[in-house]
Design an enzyme around this catalytic site. Sequence first.
Site, PDB file in Angstrom:
ATOM      1  N   GLU A  81      67.082 -42.120 -78.138  1.00 24.97           N
ATOM      2  CA  GLU A  81      66.676 -42.945 -79.268  1.00 24.97           C
ATOM      3  C   GLU A  81      67.526 -44.206 -79.283  1.00 24.97           C
ATOM      4  O   GLU A  81      68.407 -44.386 -78.438  1.00 24.97           O
ATOM      5  CB  GLU A  81      66.805 -42.163 -80.582  1.00 24.97           C
ATOM      6  CG  GLU A  81      65.841 -40.993 -80.668  1.00 24.97           C
ATOM      7  CD  GLU A  81      65.953 -40.212 -81.956  1.00 24.97           C
ATOM      8  OE1 GLU A  81      65.184 -39.248 -82.119  1.00 24.97           O
ATOM      9  OE2 GLU A  81      66.814 -40.546 -82.809  1.00 24.97           O
ATOM     10  N   HIS A 128      65.415 -47.808 -92.163  1.00 23.81           N
ATOM     11  CA  HIS A 128      64.797 -47.356 -90.911  1.00 23.81           C
ATOM     12  C   HIS A 128      63.701 -48.346 -90.518  1.00 23.81           C
ATOM     13  O   HIS A 128      62.911 -48.771 -91.358  1.00 23.81           O
ATOM     14  CB  HIS A 128      64.199 -45.954 -91.066  1.00 23.81           C
ATOM     15  CG  HIS A 128      63.924 -45.274 -89.762  1.00 23.81           C
ATOM     16  ND1 HIS A 128      62.880 -45.638 -88.949  1.00 23.81           N
ATOM     17  CD2 HIS A 128      64.571 -44.267 -89.120  1.00 23.81           C
ATOM     18  CE1 HIS A 128      62.895 -44.887 -87.859  1.00 23.81           C
ATOM     19  NE2 HIS A 128      63.910 -44.046 -87.941  1.00 23.81           N
ATOM     20  N   ARG A 184      69.369 -49.446 -85.060  1.00 21.65           N
ATOM     21  CA  ARG A 184      68.382 -49.527 -86.134  1.00 21.65           C
ATOM     22  C   ARG A 184      68.459 -50.819 -86.939  1.00 21.65           C
ATOM     23  O   ARG A 184      67.426 -51.377 -87.324  1.00 21.65           O
ATOM     24  CB  ARG A 184      68.545 -48.319 -87.072  1.00 21.65           C
ATOM     25  CG  ARG A 184      68.020 -47.040 -86.465  1.00 21.65           C
ATOM     26  CD  ARG A 184      68.236 -45.855 -87.383  1.00 21.65           C
ATOM     27  NE  ARG A 184      67.606 -44.671 -86.801  1.00 21.65           N
ATOM     28  CZ  ARG A 184      67.714 -43.453 -87.318  1.00 21.65           C
ATOM     29  NH1 ARG A 184      68.420 -43.255 -88.418  1.00 21.65           N
ATOM     30  NH2 ARG A 184      67.116 -42.432 -86.742  1.00 21.65           N
ATOM     31  N   HIS A 212      66.374 -45.471 -95.740  1.00 21.70           N
ATOM     32  CA  HIS A 212      66.399 -44.201 -95.013  1.00 21.70           C
ATOM     33  C   HIS A 212      67.654 -43.372 -95.221  1.00 21.70           C
ATOM     34  O   HIS A 212      67.580 -42.163 -95.402  1.00 21.70           O
ATOM     35  CB  HIS A 212      66.230 -44.492 -93.525  1.00 21.70           C
ATOM     36  CG  HIS A 212      66.159 -43.274 -92.650  1.00 21.70           C
ATOM     37  ND1 HIS A 212      65.193 -42.303 -92.806  1.00 21.70           N
ATOM     38  CD2 HIS A 212      66.934 -42.865 -91.606  1.00 21.70           C
ATOM     39  CE1 HIS A 212      65.365 -41.351 -91.897  1.00 21.70           C
ATOM     40  NE2 HIS A 212      66.425 -41.667 -91.167  1.00 21.70           N
ATOM     41  N   ARG A 240      74.386 -46.014 -88.936  1.00 25.10           N
ATOM     42  CA  ARG A 240      74.356 -44.705 -88.275  1.00 25.10           C
ATOM     43  C   ARG A 240      73.584 -44.745 -86.963  1.00 25.10           C
ATOM     44  O   ARG A 240      72.483 -45.280 -86.898  1.00 25.10           O
ATOM     45  CB  ARG A 240      73.732 -43.654 -89.208  1.00 25.10           C
ATOM     46  CG  ARG A 240      73.570 -42.292 -88.556  1.00 25.10           C
ATOM     47  CD  ARG A 240      73.207 -41.229 -89.553  1.00 25.10           C
ATOM     48  NE  ARG A 240      71.886 -41.386 -90.116  1.00 25.10           N
ATOM     49  CZ  ARG A 240      70.754 -41.019 -89.525  1.00 25.10           C
ATOM     50  NH1 ARG A 240      70.774 -40.510 -88.300  1.00 25.10           N
ATOM     51  NH2 ARG A 240      69.595 -41.162 -90.141  1.00 25.10           N
TER      52      ARG A 240
END
Length: 433
Positions: A111, A225, A267, A328, A363
Site C-alpha cells: 500500500e 483518506h 496518504r 479517516h 499514519r
Amino acid sequence: MDLVFDVLIVGTGLAGIYSALNLDKNLKVLLITKTKVNECNSNLAQGGISVARDSDDIEIFIKDTLNAGKDENNLIALRILANESSFNINKLVEFGIEFDKNEKGFEYTIEGAHSVNRIIHCKDSTGKEVINALYKEIKKRKNITIFEDTQLIDLITDNNICYGGAVLKNGTAYNIFSKVTILATGGIGGLFKSSTNYRSITGDGIAIALKNNVKIKDLGYIQIHPTSLYENKLRGRRMLISEAVRGEGGKLLNLKGERFVDELSARDVVTKAIVNEQFETKSAYVYLDVSFKSNEYIKNRFPAIFKECLKIGINITEKPIPVTPAQHYLMGGIEVDVYSRTSMTNLFACGEVSCTGVHGRNRLASNSLLEALVFSKRAADLINNDIENIELKKFYKQNSIKSLTAIEKLNKRIILDSLKSVREDFVNELVEC
C-alpha cells in the site's frame, strides 16, 4: 447502582477485545460499548495489517513509517511496533484467523508509502474477519462480561488515580469500580460531516480524558483518506475504497482519464493531489480504475468492495469508481508510554484513542490494527504483573451523572476546540468536508 470488576475496558474494537483476551483468566473483566459490539472502526478495516516480514525487513519497515510520519514518530515506540509485529500476528493465527496465503505462506500486498509488500489480509474484509474470530474467543471466556448500549460518562478518580467509570446503560446510571481502566474508545470521525468512521465514534475517551486533566498529544494530526466512495449528496459515513486497490495496481484518473499522482505515495500526498485536481476541474470526485484487471481477479480479491459498489450501480469490473477524500484516522490522542499507561495512575489507553507516537504526523497504511495489537498486548502483560499490588479503594462517593445528550455536546465542543491547531492546508477538508 454500583458494580465492581478487576478491569474495566471501554470499547470493543480490536484494542479493547485483544487486551481482554491477553488478561489473565482469573481476572474479572468488563467490556462496555456505547452501541453494539461490532460497531467499531476495526470492523471496517479493509486493507490488512502491516508486519515486518523478517529480521531484515525491520529497519526498512521503520524507515517507511518514519518517512510517512514526516520523521515526527516516537522511534522507541516504532521500534517496538516493528519488532513485536510478527509475534502478535502469530497470536491472531492461533486464535483461528485465516489470512490469505499462497504456496510460499502469507500473501503479502503493498500500500501507499511501503517500499515492499508486507501487508497481510483477508481479501478486503480483514478487520471484519479478525474481529469476528476474536469475538468467538471472547464468548468462551467466563471471566469476561460485555455490556452493550453502555456509555462512559466520566472517570471515577481520586488524587489522579482512576478507580473505574460512571456509565449510563439503557438510561440507568452505574458506577463501575475497577482496579484498572482501559480506554479503547476509538477516534473522532463521527464529529465530521464526511468520514469513513461510524457516526457513533465521537471522541468520547479523549473528551473525558481532557475533562480529567489526563495528558493529550497531537490532536491536530488528523488523517484524510484519499479514496472514499463518492455518492452524490451523501453526508455521514462514507465507504472506504481500500488502499489495497491501488496496491494491486489501481490507477487514479481525473475526469479526462489522465493519471495525476503516484498512487502509492503517502496518504497525505495523494489526498492533496486529489483535492487539487477536484478544485482545478470543479469536480466533487476523481476516478479510481481497476477495471483493466480480470473479472475473476477483482471479484476474488475485492469481493466486499465489488458488492457494495454494485448496490449503487457501479460495476467495478467494467468502469472506474468515483472517489473523494474523507476523514479517516486520528494520529494524536491520549498520550501514553510504551505500555499504554496514561498520565493518570491505573488508567490505560489503547488503539486510536491513544497517542503512542508511532505514526508521527501521518499514519503509514495498515499500521493502525498493528498498533492496536502490539500496545494493547503490552498493556495486558503489565496489568497481569501488577494488578495484585493494586488496591481498589472501597468508596462510594456520589457521582454527577450527566445526560447522554449533554455529554455528546460536550464531546463535540472540546474536540472541535482542539482541532483549531490542525494544519492550515487541511482545515477546510477536516471541518467542512
